[in-house]
Design a protein around this motif. Structure first.
Motif, PDB file in Angstrom:
ATOM      1  N   HIS A  73      -8.172  -0.267  -5.022  1.00  3.84           N
ATOM      2  CA  HIS A  73      -8.181  -0.976  -3.512  1.00  3.84           C
ATOM      3  C   HIS A  73      -8.985  -2.306  -3.587  1.00  3.84           C
ATOM      4  O   HIS A  73      -8.766  -3.280  -2.446  1.00  3.84           O
ATOM      5  CB  HIS A  73      -8.636  -0.230  -2.595  1.00  3.84           C
ATOM      6  N   HIS A 104     -10.262   6.930   8.190  1.00  2.00           N
ATOM      7  CA  HIS A 104      -8.455   6.712   8.822  1.00  2.00           C
ATOM      8  C   HIS A 104      -8.205   7.623  10.095  1.00  2.00           C
ATOM      9  O   HIS A 104      -7.846   7.349  10.290  1.00  2.00           O
ATOM     10  CB  HIS A 104      -7.832   7.093   7.410  1.00  2.00           C
ATOM     11  N   HIS A 156     -13.577   7.903   3.605  1.00  2.00           N
ATOM     12  CA  HIS A 156     -13.053   7.076   3.454  1.00  2.00           C
ATOM     13  C   HIS A 156     -11.791   7.611   4.223  1.00  2.00           C
ATOM     14  O   HIS A 156     -11.524   7.258   5.307  1.00  2.00           O
ATOM     15  CB  HIS A 156     -12.741   6.814   1.638  1.00  2.00           C
ATOM     16  N   HIS A 171     -11.657  -0.404   4.396  1.00  4.20           N
ATOM     17  CA  HIS A 171     -11.471  -0.618   3.051  1.00  4.20           C
ATOM     18  C   HIS A 171     -12.474  -2.153   2.255  1.00  4.20           C
ATOM     19  O   HIS A 171     -13.042  -1.176   1.638  1.00  4.20           O
ATOM     20  CB  HIS A 171     -10.269  -1.017   2.194  1.00  4.20           C
ATOM     21  N   HIS A 178      -4.409   7.307  -4.828  1.00  4.15           N
ATOM     22  CA  HIS A 178      -4.798   8.216  -4.748  1.00  4.15           C
ATOM     23  C   HIS A 178      -5.633   9.068  -4.919  1.00  4.15           C
ATOM     24  O   HIS A 178      -4.498   9.541  -5.920  1.00  4.15           O
ATOM     25  CB  HIS A 178      -4.532   8.171  -2.817  1.00  4.15           C
ATOM     26  N   HIS A 214       0.607  -1.046   0.200  1.00  2.79           N
ATOM     27  CA  HIS A 214       0.033  -0.130   0.101  1.00  2.79           C
ATOM     28  C   HIS A 214       0.823   1.048  -0.253  1.00  2.79           C
ATOM     29  O   HIS A 214      -0.095   1.880  -0.747  1.00  2.79           O
ATOM     30  CB  HIS A 214      -0.657  -0.166   1.177  1.00  2.79           C
TER      31      HIS A 214
HETATM   32 CU1  C2O Z   1      -4.845   3.359   0.621  1.00  2.00          CU
HETATM   33 CU2  C2O Z   1      -7.498   3.921   3.095  1.00  2.00          CU
HETATM   34  O1  C2O Z   1      -5.896   4.139   1.371  1.00  2.00           O
END
Ligand code: C2O
Length: 321
Positions: free
Chosen positions: A120, A224, A220, A253, A111, A94
């Motif tokens: 993802h 995080h 999202h 995710h 991203h 990642h």
């Molecule tokens: Cu690649 Cu939640 O990020």
């Protein structure tokens, strides 16, 4: 994450060359022992059903398999650090696509553009195959943490991930109460409806070649930041370079991925058809530590080629309250 590399492309990109990582990157993956080969759908593979975390919390058999799988990935990390299936290498996978300098070249930032969702999805798919291998159960599927459900219990960190003696635990998180409070305050059904459920244009929800969509930018990113510790050193969920090192990253995710599927199934939704989207390809290590390449078109419908489906739950953000 401002300051990432963005790009404009009218040509499909990828797959990245796993033999050739930028030596300045701190997240390079082990060099594969053989050249990448294309992913092939196995239509007789069993369907993997990803279930809601609150529905598996009482399922001791399932949870102990998930725990054993992550324990195995942590053990691999210390016993054979160059095994791409170890948890730290899964973190690198990642990291290498979101760090500066970029590990495999500028086009591979995953991203803030329309590759966020499909890339993802592929990451989860291969991570899940590795977990299933590690647990010795081919049907083992990731759970999803459906934080989009505004019941307060859903906003707390799922209990299984907060148990200190579990391989699902990491110390680099905010406290459970803080996580729940931040999500309860910032993640509203109304805003999810306005920005995602009620929007039929994929550009707004999925992003475009040059900008991220609402699924990435709103819920999202918020989750995080709510889970990631704000303490120094800034690690795991609060830091894209480290996020893949927290097992809850994959359950988080899985929910983003599920919301994409649910949104896509609403009336009038379309997939982007541009060739620079659907024909772009990426590469991942599978459960045999072999590199497989996969195109975006392969993953638009996860049930068909990936044999992955989601348990049905209430999606209150798909309709006005
Ligand atoms: Cu690649 Cu939640 O990020």
């Amino acid at each position: 994450n401002s300051g990432h590399v963005s790009f404009v492309s009218a040509e499909p990109i990828g797959p990245p060359d796993f033999f050739n990582c930028n030596p300045e990157s701190t997240c390079c993956l082990p060099v594969p022992s053989s050249p990448p080969t294309p992913f092939v759908t196995n239509s007789s593979a069993p369907l993997r059903t990803r279930r809601a975390i609150h529905n598996v919390l009482q399922d001791a058999t399932y949870l102990s398999k998930l725990d054993a799988a992550y324990a195995r990935l942590r053990e691999l990390e210390s016993q054979s650090p160059n095994d791409p299936r170890g948890l730290f290498q899964q973190r690198n996978l990642h990291c290498v696509f979101c760090s500066r300098p970029p590990g495999y070249g500028a086009p591979f930032s995953m991203h803030n553009n329309w590759f966020f969702l499909p890339w993802h999805r592929m990451l989860l798919y291969f991570h899940e195959r590795i977990l299933a291998w590690a647990a010795g159960d081919p049907s083992l599927a990731l759970p999803f943490w459906n934080w989009d459900d505004d019941a307060p219990a859903q906003r707390a960190l799922p209990a299984a991930y907060g148990n200190r003696s579990s391989a699902l635990y990491t110390v680099n998180r905010r406290g459970g109460r803080d996580i729940a409070r931040m999500l309860q305050a910032d993640l509203t059904t109304e805003q999810l409806f306005r920005e995602i459920g009620n929007v039929s244009d994929w550009r707004m929800v999925m992003g475009s070649a040059t900008r991220g969509g609402a699924l990435e930018d709103y819920p999202h990113g918020l989750v995080h930041n709510a889970v990631g510790s704000a303490m120094s050193p800034f690690r795991e969920m609060g830091n894209l370079a480290w996020a893949g090192y927290d097992p809850v990253f994959y359950a988080h995710h899985a929910n983003v991925d599920r919301m994409w599927s649910v949104w896509r199934g609403l009336p009038g939704r379309e997939d982007p058809a541009a060739v620079d989207f659907v024909n772009s390809a990426f590469a991942f290590y599978d459960e045999n530590a072999m590199v497989k390449t996969m195109t975006v078109s392969t993953v638009l419908d996860p049930a068909t080629n990936l044999r992955v489906v989601y348990e049905d739950v209430t999606d209150s953000w798909t309709r006005p309250s």
